[in-house]
Structure formats: C-alpha cells, structure tokens
Motif scaffolding. Structure first.
Motif, PDB file in Angstrom:
ATOM      1  N   ARG A 255      -8.342 -11.201   7.787  1.00 50.55           N
ATOM      2  CA  ARG A 255      -9.639 -10.606   8.094  1.00 50.55           C
ATOM      3  C   ARG A 255     -10.237 -10.158   6.769  1.00 50.55           C
ATOM      4  N   HIS A 265      -8.639  -5.417   3.179  1.00 47.98           N
ATOM      5  CA  HIS A 265      -8.150  -5.966   4.448  1.00 47.98           C
ATOM      6  C   HIS A 265      -7.310  -7.224   4.289  1.00 47.98           C
ATOM      7  N   TYR A 270       0.347  -7.792  -3.420  1.00 49.64           N
ATOM      8  CA  TYR A 270      -0.574  -7.246  -4.408  1.00 49.64           C
ATOM      9  C   TYR A 270      -1.801  -8.119  -4.612  1.00 49.64           C
ATOM     10  N   GLU A 290       5.361 -10.701   4.050  1.00 47.39           N
ATOM     11  CA  GLU A 290       4.277 -10.667   5.043  1.00 47.39           C
ATOM     12  C   GLU A 290       3.219 -11.741   4.860  1.00 47.39           C
TER      13      GLU A 290
ATOM     14  N   TYR B 230      12.833  -3.037   0.091  1.00 50.17           N
ATOM     15  CA  TYR B 230      11.851  -3.589   1.034  1.00 50.17           C
ATOM     16  C   TYR B 230      12.409  -3.595   2.455  1.00 50.17           C
ATOM     17  N   GLU B 284      -5.474  -1.898  13.593  1.00 52.53           N
ATOM     18  CA  GLU B 284      -6.429  -3.008  13.471  1.00 52.53           C
ATOM     19  C   GLU B 284      -6.557  -3.550  12.049  1.00 52.53           C
ATOM     20  N   PHE B 285      -6.062  -2.809  11.085  1.00 48.36           N
ATOM     21  CA  PHE B 285      -6.364  -3.147   9.687  1.00 48.36           C
ATOM     22  C   PHE B 285      -5.964  -4.562   9.289  1.00 48.36           C
ATOM     23  N   LEU B 287      -5.151  -7.061  11.399  1.00 50.47           N
ATOM     24  CA  LEU B 287      -5.310  -7.980  12.527  1.00 50.47           C
ATOM     25  C   LEU B 287      -6.209  -9.136  12.073  1.00 50.47           C
ATOM     26  N   HIS B 292      -3.303 -12.416  15.774  1.00 53.86           N
ATOM     27  CA  HIS B 292      -2.071 -12.178  15.022  1.00 53.86           C
ATOM     28  C   HIS B 292      -2.257 -10.947  14.127  1.00 53.86           C
ATOM     29  N   PHE B 294      -0.541  -8.978  10.919  1.00 57.84           N
ATOM     30  CA  PHE B 294       0.471  -9.102   9.874  1.00 57.84           C
ATOM     31  C   PHE B 294       1.266  -7.820   9.661  1.00 57.84           C
ATOM     32  N   ARG B 295       0.763  -6.698  10.156  1.00 58.91           N
ATOM     33  CA  ARG B 295       1.520  -5.443  10.073  1.00 58.91           C
ATOM     34  C   ARG B 295       1.353  -4.692  11.392  1.00 58.91           C
ATOM     35  N   SER B 300       5.935  -1.092   9.180  1.00 60.54           N
ATOM     36  CA  SER B 300       5.438  -2.057   8.183  1.00 60.54           C
ATOM     37  C   SER B 300       4.172  -1.534   7.510  1.00 60.54           C
ATOM     38  N   ARG B 303       5.271   1.173   4.973  1.00 65.13           N
ATOM     39  CA  ARG B 303       5.873   0.493   3.823  1.00 65.13           C
ATOM     40  C   ARG B 303       4.783  -0.095   2.946  1.00 65.13           C
ATOM     41  N   ARG B 308       1.811  -0.312  -2.010  1.00 62.88           N
ATOM     42  CA  ARG B 308       0.550  -0.272  -2.756  1.00 62.88           C
ATOM     43  C   ARG B 308       0.577   0.826  -3.793  1.00 62.88           C
ATOM     44  N   TYR B 312       2.217  -2.362  -5.981  1.00 63.73           N
ATOM     45  CA  TYR B 312       1.125  -3.342  -6.058  1.00 63.73           C
ATOM     46  C   TYR B 312       0.005  -2.920  -7.019  1.00 63.73           C
TER      47      TYR B 312
END
Lengths: 292, 355
Positions: A255, A265, A270, A290, B230, B284-285, B287, B292, B294-295, B300, B303, B308, B312
């Motif tokens: 997204r 988003h 990273y 992920e 992780y 929702e972030f 999605l 699907h 991803f977190r 998750s 983490r 971040r 990251y």
C-alpha cells in the motif's frame, strides 16, 4: 550583514504563488478512452497535458487520484515503446477509489503523479531467455515488460510467458493473448484455476505450467508479478529449473500513500518499495524479512 | 560560529522583542505536564523542564496538514473537471525556544528524511521559516530518558541558537547565520570572554556523571543485537501485552509516517487532501490490496517499530531512530519500554552465546 527578517515573513500565499511546487500535487490528465476488459477490470487510456510522454520504465507505477475519493498506485500497463502521447492503466474495481474510477468516461479529468519506483532494469534481460510468470492483474505490469521486449525483439533471447487466472472470465487482454499466440517468437501458456465448460486450455494454478517449459538456466532471467501468495510457489519452480535467486525478479506491491518514500506504508525492512522497489530480485528479497 | 552572553534576566526581553514578529513557542506548564505551546506571556517560558508530552515535531509535521485544495465539477459536455492548488499550511516565521538535545536529534533525523530523495516542500517551507533555539541538558530531565545511551546528550548541528546555563548566565552559541542575526537584532547580548568559554567547557564536561546509563550495551551494538534477535520470543511477549494504540509512535520525536486522505465539503465539489500522523502499530498499516497483511500480528508490528528505531533508520539515514527521550515509555499503557526490552534481548543473547 544580510537582512533576513523581511524574507522570513514570506506568507503562505507567496509560497503557493511563487516557487513551491508540491510532490503531492497531481497533474490533471485526461481520459481519452475507456475499454471494458472483464467484469472487474477496465483499461483507461490517459493523456498528460500537451501529450507529453510519461517517461516510465516497465514495472513502474503512477499514483492515480480522484479528488474527494482518494489516490492509489496503479501499474502502467503500456510499454515505454508504445507510450507516446498517451499511456494505459488497467484498473480492477475493488474499493471506493477504483469503483469511482470505473464510472469515468472519455473526456473526464484524472489526477496523475509519477511515474515512481524502480522499474525492471531492461539491460539485465538483454541477450537472455526471459520467462514471465504473471498471476491475475499482474499481467498488466507484465504487459508493459513483454511489449517492450517484443518491440526490441532482437535484443533478447526466447520469451516465455506463463499466465494464470482464477477463471476464464477473468482472463485479461484476450486480443493481445491471441496475437501473442500467433507469433513464433513468444511461447505463451495460459492456465485457469477454475475452468468453465468453454475452457479447453490448461487447468490449475500457474505452477502447473512449469513442467511444460524447457529452460536453459545458464542464459535465463525470470520476472514474476502477481499476488503475494504466488511468489512462494513460483520461486520454487524457477529454482527447480536451475535459476539462481539473482536471476529471478519480482514486483513487491504494497500500500503506498505518498509514492515518494516518505509515508512509510510500503516499507520492506529498511527499504521503500515505492522508491527502491517495487521490482527486486529474489536474492534481494531473501535478505529482507517480511518481503514475501 | 560565535558565542555570546545573555544575562538571565534579559531572556524575557528577548522573547518579548520577538513576539510582534514571530510565532514564539516553547515549553510551558500545562495541566497534564509540560508541552510546547505558544508563548503569550514571556514569563511562561521555562528552560528547565521535564520532557514535554509531544516533541516539537508537531511544528514541522503537523498532526494533520492540508496538502492541497481541490474543486471538481462538470463542464458543458458533462465531463468531469478538476482544479487543484497546493497549500503550505502553517508556514510562518516561528521561533522554538528550549529544545532539548534529544529533540534536536529528532529534528536532525526529520531533516534527513524529508530533505533526502524527493524534497518534501511542505516540510522544507516550514523548516526554513523556523528558528530552533536549543537548551543544553545539564541534568537528567526525566526518569524514563536514556539519552546518554543513545548519544543524544549533545546538541547536533540543527540549531540556530543554543543556550547553556553557566553560573547564572546564559551562554548562547550561534549555529547559523540567521540565528546570529536573530540574536543580535532582538536580544541584548555581549561577546563571551575567554573566562566564559572556560566555564562553559567546565559546565559541559561536568554534566556527564549526572546522567545514568539504562542500556547494558552500546548503541553501535543495536543493529546487530536486533538482527540476531529477529526471531526472539520477546516479540511475542510484547505482542501479548501491547494494546496497539499507537501512542508510542505519536509521541516519538523521530516517527514520521503518515496517512493521506481526502475530505469534501457539503457541496461535494470542494475539498482538500490532507496527511495525518499514522502508526505502524495499527493493524491497517501494512495491509495491501487483496487483503494480505504483511504485519498482521501485534508482535510483528512491535518488532518492526524496534527494527526501525534501532536498525533500519541507521541503514537508511546513518542515524539511530531513537533519541532516548523516554516519551514512548511514559505514554505506553502496557508499560512497554525500549531500554527494558533491549536489555532483555541483550541478556537473552548473552545467555545463548554462553551455551
């Protein structure tokens, strides 16, 4: 000494009027043509002001806006080789914005930002046999890539296109597929998960097509575009054919709210999918958590 | 740059002189603690204060910000027409007083973020119109802070002016030309003497023992600590506690993620597109189209936040994404704290390594 205080009082109005552009401000483009592709998808031909070229690479996307409804990333479906004064977008009707887009007619305005992201680097595919595995709507960005190869045919080796749709009524670009089937410089295999009575082609998920293709892994490169679930299985097949992870390119859809690497988003570890993606090699993806 | 001396009692005069020409903001006492707010009375400004509820990021990235206004209607042929005009909200000459060193490090990361790659003109327009006046932290301001561990106990080069209290005086360092001009035009100052500079050095070096360490490892070890961990159970444990409210990211001086939305008025023709703070801790972030996510677990998402902060951001911007301000710990309803978590991971790793 420089006097800065008068400058400092630049008003908001002056910013708007004088200098400041905004990376978030769409360009007003025009819809030239609308074609119904399936029950769920329509293809829009879009023209930027003055017919200026979009200047995209295969695999890139634009942010499409309808003020009042919203904005979303949509892959460009036409190849750079066929995108001059207009470009094409294939849009599936799934939410508020896309449902509203489906109501648009030729002559209507549409907001466009981009193109954004890193497309497929065509140079790495040159002189190689190219396998494209596309699932569902993934055929739209794949078409940009395929046409680019077809229009510069001598630069590439074999072209094998595998396409999987859920059922026959969801098959995109039927005319295109028919033309590809007629050509002898492209091997096309199409499968559907759920056939109806009319269907005489392959049945099953896209991975079922792999046993039917011969690939020389020494000179092959693959591109896969589709729903997240597809990647896991397609990569297994490609690795089974002898390809290494860095010979497999994939497109990471996320997204995207800004398209310019700010909103967070689309972050995959990273990296920002909207900037450094959405196309990454499987080797790169393996280094991310992920990603798949 | 240069060093000036401002007598303590002249601070009020400085603020008052600025007020007609600038929006002047700084830490003020409120019902619920300290907050950066408009200084209407110069006496409100306090330079010794515990961590504010929100960092000064709200002046650079407002909680909600209009990006452009639009108008849509139909022409004679019935075709849909649209007009759009960018808006640069809250662009006004602003002076922010009393920014702690941790929060200046937050601004440093914001600058890297919004000025790298695509230029975010909305941010830049406000940043250019803002004067950051930092204040040196000579004593710990809050129990939850761990700035010493995160290396944010010194001022990074984002300030226009930086104030250090030395022996009843304010020593003011100029970090930019515009800062120096501001000081000379609006404040009554004199050049610092050699003796002032000597005292400043003494004051700065003697402050370190007053701050405690909360981390059991150095900040340079954090990226590898998180890489190793992780798959740690800690994330599931935190996921079970976390309420996924997003408070931690709202109060964080380095969190900058946002959502973009449209709003139309009752005419259905005019409206605006705006961005507002978003949180990677919300379901929702991550999605995507097709449903699907991803977190999809809280574990998750927590983490991801830690990744971040401590890994990251380092990879992208060369800066640790945590300033050790302690706000997330204070805001967390489930009492999740960064130092406690990192220490637990560290302990776990040490135990594993010894096996």
């Amino acid at each position: 000494m420089v006097e800065v205080f008068e400058d400092a009082a630049v008003s908001e109005a002056a910013y708007v009027e004088e200098v400041m552009p905004s990376i978030y401000l769409p360009t007003v483009a025009k819809i030239i043509k609308v074609r119904t592709e399936t029950e769920m998808e329509k293809v829009f031909t879009v023209r930027l002001p003055g017919g200026r070229p979009l200047g995209h690479a295969p695999g890139q996307f634009v942010m499409v806006s309808l003020p009042g409804i919203g904005e979303a990333p949509i892959s460009v479906m036409s190849s750079p080789s066929r995108t001059h004064e207009t470009f094409e977008l294939c849009i599936r009707r799934v939410g508020n914005l896309t449902n509203s887009l489906h109501k648009l007619l030729p002559g209507d305005d549409i907001g466009i930002r981009g193109p954004f992201a890193r497309g497929f680097p065509m140079d790495v595919f040159k002189k190689k046999d190219v396998i494209v595995a596309a699932g569902g709507l993934g055929l739209a960005p794949a078409r940009s890539f395929i046409d680019e190869i077809l229009d510069n045919r001598d630069d590439y080796g074999r072209l094998i296109v595998l396409y999987g749709a859920r059922n026959p009524s969801e098959i995109l670009f039927r005319d295109e597929l028919r033309k590809w089937r007629m050509r002898d410089d492209i091997d096309l295999l199409v499968t559907v998960d759920r056939p109806d009575e009319s269907w005489v082609g392959h049945i099953g998920v896209i991975t079922r097509l792999f046993p039917r293709v011969e690939i020389n892994p020494a000179k092959a490169m693959a591109v896969t575009i589709g729903p997240p679930i597809m990647y896991r299985f397609v990569t297994v097949e490609l690795l089974g054919k002898g390809l290494s992870p860095d010979q497999i390119w994939m497109s990471f859809e996320r997204r995207m709210k800004c398209g310019v690497g700010k909103c967070g988003h689309c972050q995959v570890n990273y990296r920002y999918s909207c900037q450094e993606g959405p196309s990454w090699t499987y080797a790169e993806a393996l280094a991310f958590e992920e990603a798949l | 740059m240069s060093l000036y001396v401002l007598a303590k009692e002249k601070l009020t005069g400085f603020v008052e002189a600025l007020q007609p020409n600038f929006r002047v903001v700084g830490p003020v006492r409120t019902q619920h603690g300290y907050a950066f707010d408009d200084i209407t009375d110069a006496a409100q400004l306090e330079l010794i204060y515990p961590t504010t509820i929100l960092p000064p990021k709200k002046y650079f990235l407002p909680q909600r910000e209009t990006l452009f206004k639009f108008h849509t209607d139909s022409d004679e042929q019935g075709s849909r027409r649209m007009k759009m005009e960018p808006v640069f909200q809250d662009v006004q000459p602003t002076v922010i007083f009393g920014v702690h060193t941790c929060d200046m490090n937050g601004i440093l990361l914001y600058d890297r973020m919004f000025e790298t790659g695509y230029q975010d003109e909305h941010y830049i327009a406000r940043r250019e119109q803002t004067y950051v006046i930092g204040v040196e932290c000579l004593s710990p301001c809050d129990d939850a802070s761990f700035c010493k561990d995160m290396g944010t106990l010194t001022a990074p080069p984002v300030y226009d002016l930086h104030i250090t209290e030395v022996d009843g005086l304010y020593l003011v360092d100029t970090g930019s030309e515009k800062g120096e001009q501001l000081l000379l035009k609006y404040a009554e100052v004199k050049m610092a003497t050699t003796e002032d500079i000597r005292q400043l050095g003494q004051s700065l070096s003697s402050k370190w023992p007053r701050f405690r360490h909360r981390l059991k490892m150095g900040k340079d070890q954090l990226p590898s600590l998180l890489t190793i961990n992780y798959g740690a159970n800690t994330w599931d444990e935190l996921g079970a506690k976390c309420l996924a409210c997003g408070s931690c990211t709202s109060v964080c001086p380095t969190c900058f993620c946002f959502d973009v939305q449209d709003e139309v008025d009752i005419s259905m023709e005019d409206g605006e597109r705006f961005r507002q703070w978003d949180s990677c801790q919300l379901y929702e972030f991550a999605l995507v189209a097709g449903g699907h996510n991803f977190r999809d677990s809280k574990a998750s998402r927590i983490r991801h936040r830690f990744m971040r902060k401590a890994k990251y951001n380092q990879q992208v911007h060369g800066l640790i994404g945590c300033t050790g301000c302690g706000r997330c710990e204070r805001a967390c309803l489930a009492h999740i704290a960064i130092p406690t978590t990192l220490n637990a991971l560290y302990e776990e790793t040490q135990i594993d390594a010894g096996r």
